[in-house]
Design a protein around this motif. Sequence first.
Motif, PDB file in Angstrom:
ATOM      1  N   ALA A  76       0.736  -1.218  -0.025  1.00 49.10           N
ATOM      2  CA  ALA A  76      -0.023   0.198   0.062  1.00 49.10           C
ATOM      3  C   ALA A  76       0.818   1.216   0.246  1.00 49.10           C
ATOM      4  CB  ALA A  76      -0.895   0.079   1.189  1.00 49.10           C
ATOM      5  N   LEU A  77       1.752   1.396  -1.128  1.00 52.67           N
ATOM      6  CA  LEU A  77       2.569   2.688  -1.119  1.00 52.67           C
ATOM      7  C   LEU A  77       1.720   3.709  -1.092  1.00 52.67           C
ATOM      8  CD1 LEU A  77       4.929   1.431  -4.090  1.00 52.67           C
ATOM      9  CD2 LEU A  77       5.053   0.932  -1.664  1.00 52.67           C
ATOM     10  N   TRP A  78       0.505   3.804  -1.426  1.00 50.68           N
ATOM     11  CA  TRP A  78      -0.178   5.211  -1.369  1.00 50.68           C
ATOM     12  C   TRP A  78      -0.400   5.871  -0.016  1.00 50.68           C
ATOM     13  CZ3 TRP A  78      -2.270   0.699  -2.909  1.00 50.68           C
ATOM     14  CH2 TRP A  78      -3.064  -0.017  -2.263  1.00 50.68           C
ATOM     15  N   GLU A  79      -0.087   4.840   1.122  1.00 51.16           N
ATOM     16  CA  GLU A  79      -0.302   5.539   2.393  1.00 51.16           C
ATOM     17  C   GLU A  79       0.863   6.204   2.664  1.00 51.16           C
ATOM     18  OE1 GLU A  79      -0.593   2.060   5.014  1.00 51.16           O
ATOM     19  OE2 GLU A  79      -2.900   1.836   4.463  1.00 51.16           O
ATOM     20  N   GLY A  80       2.088   6.192   1.793  1.00 50.42           N
ATOM     21  CA  GLY A  80       3.285   6.550   2.437  1.00 50.42           C
ATOM     22  C   GLY A  80       3.918   5.709   3.455  1.00 50.42           C
ATOM     23  N   GLY A  81       5.349   6.032   3.808  1.00 54.63           N
ATOM     24  CA  GLY A  81       5.915   5.356   4.695  1.00 54.63           C
ATOM     25  C   GLY A  81       7.201   4.621   4.316  1.00 54.63           C
ATOM     26  N   PHE A  82       8.176   5.668   4.342  1.00 51.03           N
ATOM     27  CA  PHE A  82       9.650   4.960   3.699  1.00 51.03           C
ATOM     28  C   PHE A  82      10.759   5.552   4.582  1.00 51.03           C
ATOM     29  CE2 PHE A  82       6.633   5.770   0.121  1.00 51.03           C
ATOM     30  CZ  PHE A  82       6.667   4.440  -0.594  1.00 51.03           C
ATOM     31  N   PHE A  83      11.599   4.569   4.726  1.00 49.94           N
ATOM     32  CA  PHE A  83      12.666   4.865   5.691  1.00 49.94           C
ATOM     33  C   PHE A  83      14.006   5.165   5.057  1.00 49.94           C
ATOM     34  CE2 PHE A  83      15.659   3.153   9.080  1.00 49.94           C
ATOM     35  CZ  PHE A  83      15.483   4.454   9.878  1.00 49.94           C
ATOM     36  N   TRP A  84      14.364   6.583   5.200  1.00 48.79           N
ATOM     37  CA  TRP A  84      15.522   7.138   4.170  1.00 48.79           C
ATOM     38  C   TRP A  84      16.913   6.505   4.127  1.00 48.79           C
ATOM     39  CZ3 TRP A  84      19.979   9.173   5.298  1.00 48.79           C
ATOM     40  CH2 TRP A  84      19.894   9.723   6.963  1.00 48.79           C
ATOM     41  N   PRO A  85      17.519   6.086   5.367  1.00 52.27           N
ATOM     42  CA  PRO A  85      18.675   5.612   5.329  1.00 52.27           C
ATOM     43  C   PRO A  85      18.806   4.241   4.405  1.00 52.27           C
ATOM     44  CG  PRO A  85      18.011   5.845   7.652  1.00 52.27           C
ATOM     45  CD  PRO A  85      16.802   6.094   6.911  1.00 52.27           C
ATOM     46  N   PRO A  86      17.885   3.461   4.333  1.00 51.62           N
ATOM     47  CA  PRO A  86      18.032   2.143   3.441  1.00 51.62           C
ATOM     48  C   PRO A  86      18.139   2.605   1.935  1.00 51.62           C
ATOM     49  CG  PRO A  86      16.694   1.399   5.107  1.00 51.62           C
ATOM     50  CD  PRO A  86      16.886   2.952   5.114  1.00 51.62           C
ATOM     51  N   ALA A  87      17.093   3.614   1.747  1.00 50.97           N
ATOM     52  CA  ALA A  87      17.003   4.092   0.488  1.00 50.97           C
ATOM     53  C   ALA A  87      18.272   4.774  -0.138  1.00 50.97           C
ATOM     54  CB  ALA A  87      15.767   5.118   0.375  1.00 50.97           C
ATOM     55  N   ALA A  88      18.935   5.638   0.858  1.00 47.57           N
ATOM     56  CA  ALA A  88      20.236   6.392   0.379  1.00 47.57           C
ATOM     57  C   ALA A  88      21.196   5.368   0.489  1.00 47.57           C
ATOM     58  CB  ALA A  88      20.555   7.308   1.855  1.00 47.57           C
ATOM     59  N   ILE A 251      -3.594   8.142   5.765  1.00 45.16           N
ATOM     60  CA  ILE A 251      -2.613   8.044   6.547  1.00 45.16           C
ATOM     61  C   ILE A 251      -2.337   6.753   6.879  1.00 45.16           C
ATOM     62  CG2 ILE A 251      -4.071   8.730   8.692  1.00 45.16           C
ATOM     63  CD1 ILE A 251      -1.832  10.282   9.891  1.00 45.16           C
ATOM     64  N   SER A 252      -1.213   6.229   7.089  1.00 42.56           N
ATOM     65  CA  SER A 252      -0.916   4.996   7.751  1.00 42.56           C
ATOM     66  C   SER A 252      -0.909   4.845   9.173  1.00 42.56           C
ATOM     67  CB  SER A 252       0.404   4.411   7.068  1.00 42.56           C
ATOM     68  OG  SER A 252       1.567   5.165   7.837  1.00 42.56           O
ATOM     69  N   ARG A 253      -1.144   3.759   9.605  1.00 46.55           N
ATOM     70  CA  ARG A 253      -1.036   3.279  10.861  1.00 46.55           C
ATOM     71  C   ARG A 253       0.203   3.894  11.693  1.00 46.55           C
ATOM     72  NH1 ARG A 253      -3.857  -0.134  14.440  1.00 46.55           N
ATOM     73  NH2 ARG A 253      -4.781  -1.055  12.519  1.00 46.55           N
ATOM     74  N   GLU A 254       1.446   3.699  10.947  1.00 47.91           N
ATOM     75  CA  GLU A 254       2.464   4.155  11.579  1.00 47.91           C
ATOM     76  C   GLU A 254       2.753   5.644  11.571  1.00 47.91           C
ATOM     77  OE1 GLU A 254       2.034   0.181  10.344  1.00 47.91           O
ATOM     78  OE2 GLU A 254       2.569   2.115   8.619  1.00 47.91           O
ATOM     79  N   ILE A 255       2.403   6.226  10.506  1.00 50.05           N
ATOM     80  CA  ILE A 255       2.319   7.974  10.853  1.00 50.05           C
ATOM     81  C   ILE A 255       1.773   8.483  11.924  1.00 50.05           C
ATOM     82  CG2 ILE A 255       2.184   9.895   9.446  1.00 50.05           C
ATOM     83  CD1 ILE A 255       2.905   8.398   7.060  1.00 50.05           C
ATOM     84  N   PHE A 256       0.192   7.709  11.798  1.00 50.19           N
ATOM     85  CA  PHE A 256      -0.690   8.140  12.593  1.00 50.19           C
ATOM     86  C   PHE A 256      -0.246   7.971  14.063  1.00 50.19           C
ATOM     87  CE2 PHE A 256      -5.302   7.425  14.513  1.00 50.19           C
ATOM     88  CZ  PHE A 256      -5.660   8.898  14.308  1.00 50.19           C
ATOM     89  N   GLN A 257       0.186   6.950  14.399  1.00 55.14           N
ATOM     90  CA  GLN A 257       0.686   6.662  15.712  1.00 55.14           C
ATOM     91  C   GLN A 257       1.932   7.523  16.270  1.00 55.14           C
ATOM     92  OE1 GLN A 257       1.330   2.237  15.376  1.00 55.14           O
ATOM     93  NE2 GLN A 257      -0.630   1.857  16.399  1.00 55.14           N
ATOM     94  N   SER A 258       2.753   7.679  15.249  1.00 58.01           N
ATOM     95  CA  SER A 258       4.159   8.353  15.678  1.00 58.01           C
ATOM     96  C   SER A 258       3.817   9.733  15.847  1.00 58.01           C
ATOM     97  CB  SER A 258       5.193   8.100  14.668  1.00 58.01           C
ATOM     98  OG  SER A 258       4.637   8.675  13.148  1.00 58.01           O
ATOM     99  N   ASN A 259       2.732  10.571  14.995  1.00 54.48           N
ATOM    100  CA  ASN A 259       2.200  11.683  15.248  1.00 54.48           C
ATOM    101  C   ASN A 259       1.563  11.876  16.634  1.00 54.48           C
ATOM    102  OD1 ASN A 259       3.502  12.414  12.736  1.00 54.48           O
ATOM    103  ND2 ASN A 259       1.351  12.782  11.658  1.00 54.48           N
ATOM    104  N   ILE A 260       0.953  10.989  16.876  1.00 48.04           N
ATOM    105  CA  ILE A 260       0.313  11.045  18.103  1.00 48.04           C
ATOM    106  C   ILE A 260       1.421  11.033  19.149  1.00 48.04           C
ATOM    107  CG2 ILE A 260      -1.250   9.694  19.804  1.00 48.04           C
ATOM    108  CD1 ILE A 260      -2.873   8.851  17.223  1.00 48.04           C
ATOM    109  N   GLN A 261       2.111   9.979  19.187  1.00 44.35           N
ATOM    110  CA  GLN A 261       3.383   9.920  20.224  1.00 44.35           C
ATOM    111  C   GLN A 261       4.018  11.327  20.361  1.00 44.35           C
ATOM    112  OE1 GLN A 261       5.499   6.773  18.992  1.00 44.35           O
ATOM    113  NE2 GLN A 261       3.978   5.133  19.747  1.00 44.35           N
ATOM    114  N   ARG A 262       4.287  12.053  19.241  1.00 41.92           N
ATOM    115  CA  ARG A 262       5.154  13.231  19.173  1.00 41.92           C
ATOM    116  C   ARG A 262       4.214  14.450  20.144  1.00 41.92           C
ATOM    117  NH1 ARG A 262       6.788  11.939  13.948  1.00 41.92           N
ATOM    118  NH2 ARG A 262       5.352  13.545  13.202  1.00 41.92           N
TER     119      ARG A 262
END
Length: 267
Positions: A76-88, A251-262
């Motif tokens: 489900a790439l449309w949700e977003g969610g990419f970790f930049w260190p492995p991409a770099a 919004i993905s579950r991960e982004i939703f949860q991390s934003n709430i945590q912040r």
Amino acid sequence: MGAVSLGPLVFSADRFAAILGLAVFFIAASIVARKVDPRFNTWSWRTFLAALIAGRLGHVVLYWQNFSAEPLRVFALWEGGFFWPPAAAAVILMMLFGLKTTSLRLWAAAPLAAALMTANIAWQLTGTTPATPLPERAFKTLAGPVHDFARPTGRPMVINLWASWCPPCRREMPMMAEVAGEVEGVDFIFANQGEDGGTVNGYLAGEGLTLRTVLIDGFSDLSRHYGAPGLPATLFIGADGKVRDTHLGEISREIFQSNIQRLTAAQ
């Protein structure tokens, strides 16, 4: 609210910056291919795919507990969610092993630098989140009583602007309802935009969704107040009543949860 409108198309600031950066990368790579070596056309696409896959897999590994319960959501790439260190790391490996000479590797740095500079400038220009205060008015709730924003609770708040006709809203709603039921100390407000109570109640009942606070905003006043150019839009509001962060689109579950945590950590 950290979004860009291009005619009928609406992009969140981060996605707009990424799309613009990728466009510049491919344009610059095609110029280098014409001027230096035609193999840069193939290299640019391979590098993009390698970075995309590595960034996504890095995100999946980081949040493996969520994805183990919903494995198909890996795609489900449309949700977003990419970790930049492995991409770099994937980009660096493609430069080192996808190009055979030092000269070609130096030429490859040009489209990469142009893409990063473009994405950064686009983000700086469009990614600002205004600290908009809560509207000083009340809205009718689906349960009947009004919810008065002029009388804040002193707790952080998440406001989701949605509509039942909106496919991304419908996809993210079950996840948001589940998370809202698990998190304490945060007020979750699901503000329907432009529909009447009967339509909203019928949708929620049909989907078997239970939401604590559902607002009926028949004239989409909240969308105008926060400058939301499309739906869904999720607003993360601090205990002081001011916007801390926003997310336009599904919004993905991960982004939703991390934003709430912040949000809760900033109290």
